[in-house]
Design a protein around this motif. Structure first.
Motif, short mmCIF file in Angstrom:
data_model
loop_
_atom_site.label_atom_id
_atom_site.label_comp_id
_atom_site.label_asym_id
_atom_site.label_seq_id
_atom_site.Cartn_x
_atom_site.Cartn_y
_atom_site.Cartn_z
N GLY A 1 46.95 35.44 21.94
CA GLY A 1 46.87 35.12 23.36
C GLY A 1 45.45 35.27 23.85
N VAL A 2 45.31 35.36 25.17
CA VAL A 2 44.01 35.55 25.78
C VAL A 2 43.53 36.97 25.47
N MET A 3 42.32 37.07 25.00
CA MET A 3 41.77 38.38 24.62
C MET A 3 40.70 38.77 25.64
N GLN A 4 40.74 40.03 26.04
CA GLN A 4 39.71 40.55 26.93
C GLN A 4 39.19 41.88 26.39
N ASN A 5 37.90 42.07 26.54
CA ASN A 5 37.34 43.38 26.21
C ASN A 5 36.11 43.67 27.03
N PRO A 6 35.85 44.94 27.31
CA PRO A 6 36.71 46.06 26.93
C PRO A 6 37.95 46.14 27.81
N ALA B 1 27.86 45.65 34.59
CA ALA B 1 29.12 45.56 33.87
C ALA B 1 29.23 44.15 33.28
N ARG B 2 29.62 44.10 31.99
CA ARG B 2 29.84 42.81 31.33
C ARG B 2 31.26 42.79 30.80
N LEU B 3 32.03 41.80 31.24
CA LEU B 3 33.41 41.67 30.85
C LEU B 3 33.55 40.38 30.04
N ARG B 4 34.28 40.47 28.93
CA ARG B 4 34.38 39.33 28.03
C ARG B 4 35.81 38.79 27.96
N CYS B 5 35.90 37.49 27.77
CA CYS B 5 37.21 36.84 27.69
C CYS B 5 37.17 35.74 26.64
N SER B 6 38.10 35.81 25.69
CA SER B 6 38.28 34.72 24.73
C SER B 6 39.59 34.03 25.05
N PRO B 7 39.55 32.73 25.36
CA PRO B 7 40.79 32.04 25.74
C PRO B 7 41.72 31.86 24.55
N MET B 8 42.92 31.44 24.86
CA MET B 8 43.88 31.12 23.80
C MET B 8 43.34 29.97 22.96
N ALA C 1 42.25 34.19 32.68
CA ALA C 1 43.36 33.32 32.31
C ALA C 1 42.78 32.07 31.66
N SER C 2 43.58 31.43 30.83
CA SER C 2 43.11 30.18 30.24
C SER C 2 44.21 29.13 30.32
N SER C 3 43.79 27.88 30.32
CA SER C 3 44.73 26.77 30.29
C SER C 3 44.20 25.70 29.34
N GLN C 4 45.13 24.82 28.96
CA GLN C 4 44.79 23.84 27.94
C GLN C 4 43.84 22.79 28.49
N ASN C 5 44.17 22.26 29.66
CA ASN C 5 43.24 21.39 30.38
C ASN C 5 43.65 21.42 31.83
N SER C 6 43.05 20.59 32.62
CA SER C 6 43.24 20.72 34.06
C SER C 6 44.01 19.57 34.67
N GLY D 1 50.15 17.50 34.86
CA GLY D 1 51.06 17.65 33.75
C GLY D 1 50.77 18.85 32.87
N THR D 2 49.63 19.46 33.04
CA THR D 2 49.30 20.65 32.26
C THR D 2 48.90 21.73 33.24
N TYR D 3 49.78 22.67 33.46
CA TYR D 3 49.60 23.57 34.59
C TYR D 3 49.43 25.03 34.20
N GLU D 4 50.03 25.41 33.08
CA GLU D 4 50.18 26.83 32.82
C GLU D 4 48.86 27.54 32.60
N GLN D 5 48.71 28.64 33.28
CA GLN D 5 47.60 29.55 33.04
C GLN D 5 48.17 30.83 32.46
N TYR D 6 47.61 31.23 31.32
CA TYR D 6 48.07 32.43 30.63
C TYR D 6 47.01 33.51 30.77
N PHE D 7 47.47 34.70 31.09
CA PHE D 7 46.56 35.79 31.41
C PHE D 7 46.35 36.74 30.24
N GLY D 8 45.16 37.30 30.21
CA GLY D 8 44.85 38.37 29.28
C GLY D 8 45.30 39.72 29.83
N PRO D 9 45.06 40.79 29.07
CA PRO D 9 45.50 42.13 29.48
C PRO D 9 44.62 42.76 30.55
#
Lengths: 114, 116
Positions: B3-8, B19-26, B93-98, B101-109
């Motif tokens: 899934g979506v990865m966040q660190n730290p 502060a630096r926050l990182r996010c790797s999308p799905m 959060a990440s989504s496949q495209n914008s 027909g493509t709506y879902e946004q999936y969230f990281g922790p």
């Protein structure tokens, strides 16, 4: 300016009962209406979602009802279980030409008593 | 399929630090969104990015906050000279495209930032 209003703020339901959470939105630039479930210390998890051309969507114990003319939508959780205890957020997505962002309600803290 | 990865997951900073926050999308997702959740509140949109482009930053504070999503690597939300009011949970959060027909946004922790 609160574009998505959610109620109630908190809700206590007996195990086996029906939990109902309501949301209303204020303009027509939205094209998709998801509900998210969030447990303490976790990220929001997509639960169920509906598009405005549909009046109802059911997935297992979860049902969304959508009233386009009233600009209202609601989440029904049938046969509520203690494991459903969480915070629930309704949201509305802005159409692509308005940036795709999700606008969230303030959340409902649900507690299901066993 | 991760899934979506966040660190730290948790970050403590003193006032004035960065502060630096990182996010790797799905996998397969090319759109990234950052949201902030203050205690006892809902999530508020901050910024929407595609690879190497900021699409919408209307929710970002005008000063001290910046975001990027480079061609390679994770998306970064950067907060300079943090203040106590920046203490919050930051979700990506990440989504496949914008498109339609493509709506879902999936969230990281989330990353929980505490400013002391």
């Amino acid at each position: 300016q609160q574009q998505v209003k959610q109620s109630p703020q908190s809700l206590i339901v007996q195990k086996g009962g029906i939990s109902i959470i309501n949301c209303a939105y204020e303009n027509t630039a939205f094209d998709y209406f998801p509900w998210y479930q969030q447990f303490p210390g976790k990220g929001p998890a997509l639960l169920i979602a509906i598009r405005p051309d549909v009046s109802e969507k059911k997935e297992g114990r979860f049902t969304i009802s959508f009233n386009k003319s009233a600009k209202q939508f609601s989440l029904h959780i049938m046969d509520s279980q203690p494991g459903d205890s969480a915070t629930y957020f309704c949201a509305a997505r802005k159409r692509p030409e308005y940036g795709n962002k999700l606008v969230f309600g303030a959340g409902t803290i649900l507690r299901v008593k066993s | 399929n991760a899934g979506v990865m966040q660190n730290p997951r948790h970050l403590v900073r003193r006032r004035g630090q960065e502060a630096r926050l990182r996010c790797s999308p799905m996998k397969g997702h090319s759109h990234v969104y950052w949201y902030r959740q203050l205690p006892e509140e809902g999530l508020k949109f901050m910024v929407y990015l595609q690879k190497e482009n900021i699409i919408d930053e209307s929710g970002m504070p005008k000063e001290r906050f910046s975001a990027e999503f480079p061609k390679e690597g994770p998306s970064i939300l950067r907060i300079q000279q943090v203040v106590r009011g920046d203490s919050a949970a930051y979700f990506c959060a990440s989504s496949q495209n914008s498109g339609a027909g493509t709506y879902e946004q999936y969230f990281g922790p989330g990353t929980r930032l505490t400013v002391t």
